[in-house]
Design a protein around this motif. Structure first.
Motif, PDB file in Angstrom:
ATOM      1  N   GLU A  11      49.201  58.622  16.324  1.00 30.86           N
ATOM      2  CA  GLU A  11      48.983  57.190  16.560  1.00 30.86           C
ATOM      3  C   GLU A  11      49.457  56.392  15.349  1.00 30.86           C
ATOM      4  O   GLU A  11      49.565  56.923  14.249  1.00 30.86           O
ATOM      5  CB  GLU A  11      47.496  56.917  16.778  1.00 30.86           C
ATOM      6  N   ARG A  12      49.707  55.121  15.586  1.00 30.79           N
ATOM      7  CA  ARG A  12      50.090  54.196  14.515  1.00 30.79           C
ATOM      8  C   ARG A  12      49.118  53.020  14.501  1.00 30.79           C
ATOM      9  O   ARG A  12      48.626  52.625  15.551  1.00 30.79           O
ATOM     10  CB  ARG A  12      51.498  53.647  14.754  1.00 30.79           C
ATOM     11  N   ALA A  13      48.870  52.468  13.333  1.00 28.37           N
ATOM     12  CA  ALA A  13      48.043  51.271  13.204  1.00 28.37           C
ATOM     13  C   ALA A  13      48.972  50.069  13.046  1.00 28.37           C
ATOM     14  O   ALA A  13      49.915  50.102  12.248  1.00 28.37           O
ATOM     15  CB  ALA A  13      47.122  51.385  12.002  1.00 28.37           C
ATOM     16  N   VAL A  14      48.730  49.018  13.826  1.00 24.55           N
ATOM     17  CA  VAL A  14      49.549  47.806  13.752  1.00 24.55           C
ATOM     18  C   VAL A  14      48.652  46.576  13.844  1.00 24.55           C
ATOM     19  O   VAL A  14      47.543  46.643  14.365  1.00 24.55           O
ATOM     20  CB  VAL A  14      50.610  47.739  14.878  1.00 24.55           C
ATOM     21  N   ARG A  15      49.144  45.467  13.367  1.00 23.78           N
ATOM     22  CA  ARG A  15      48.476  44.171  13.512  1.00 23.78           C
ATOM     23  C   ARG A  15      49.022  43.496  14.772  1.00 23.78           C
ATOM     24  O   ARG A  15      50.122  43.781  15.225  1.00 23.78           O
ATOM     25  CB  ARG A  15      48.745  43.279  12.296  1.00 23.78           C
ATOM     26  N   GLU A  16      48.254  42.580  15.309  1.00 21.65           N
ATOM     27  CA  GLU A  16      48.637  41.946  16.568  1.00 21.65           C
ATOM     28  C   GLU A  16      49.982  41.215  16.485  1.00 21.65           C
ATOM     29  O   GLU A  16      50.750  41.211  17.443  1.00 21.65           O
ATOM     30  CB  GLU A  16      47.539  40.976  17.013  1.00 21.65           C
ATOM     31  N   TYR A  17      50.298  40.621  15.347  1.00 19.29           N
ATOM     32  CA  TYR A  17      51.567  39.889  15.225  1.00 19.29           C
ATOM     33  C   TYR A  17      52.773  40.821  15.297  1.00 19.29           C
ATOM     34  O   TYR A  17      53.907  40.371  15.513  1.00 19.29           O
ATOM     35  CB  TYR A  17      51.598  39.044  13.953  1.00 19.29           C
TER      36      TYR A  17
END
Length: 62
Positions: free
Chosen positions: A51-57
């Motif tokens: 999995e990867r962690a991302v911000r909504e933008y």
């Protein structure tokens, strides 16, 4: 703290190009608590085993 726009199970793509990233699509796996104005998510591509962690933008609806 901002509300999450996407929910678990939603399919998203990356909004801008990242180096060494699969094309997508990605599935939202988990909503993460955020300490900033941008909600955070864990996303996963079918072509990767992690999995990867991302911000909504950084993501948009597929």
């Amino acid at each position: 703290m901002a509300q999450h726009r996407f929910k678990v199970g939603d399919v998203v793509t990356l909004g801008r190009s990242f180096l060494k990233m699969p094309e997508g699509p990605f599935e939202v796996i988990r909503l993460l608590p955020s300490d900033s104005a941008d909600p955070a998510y864990r996303i996963k591509s079918r072509s990767e085993s992690y999995e990867r962690a991302v911000r909504e933008y950084e993501i948009k609806a597929a």
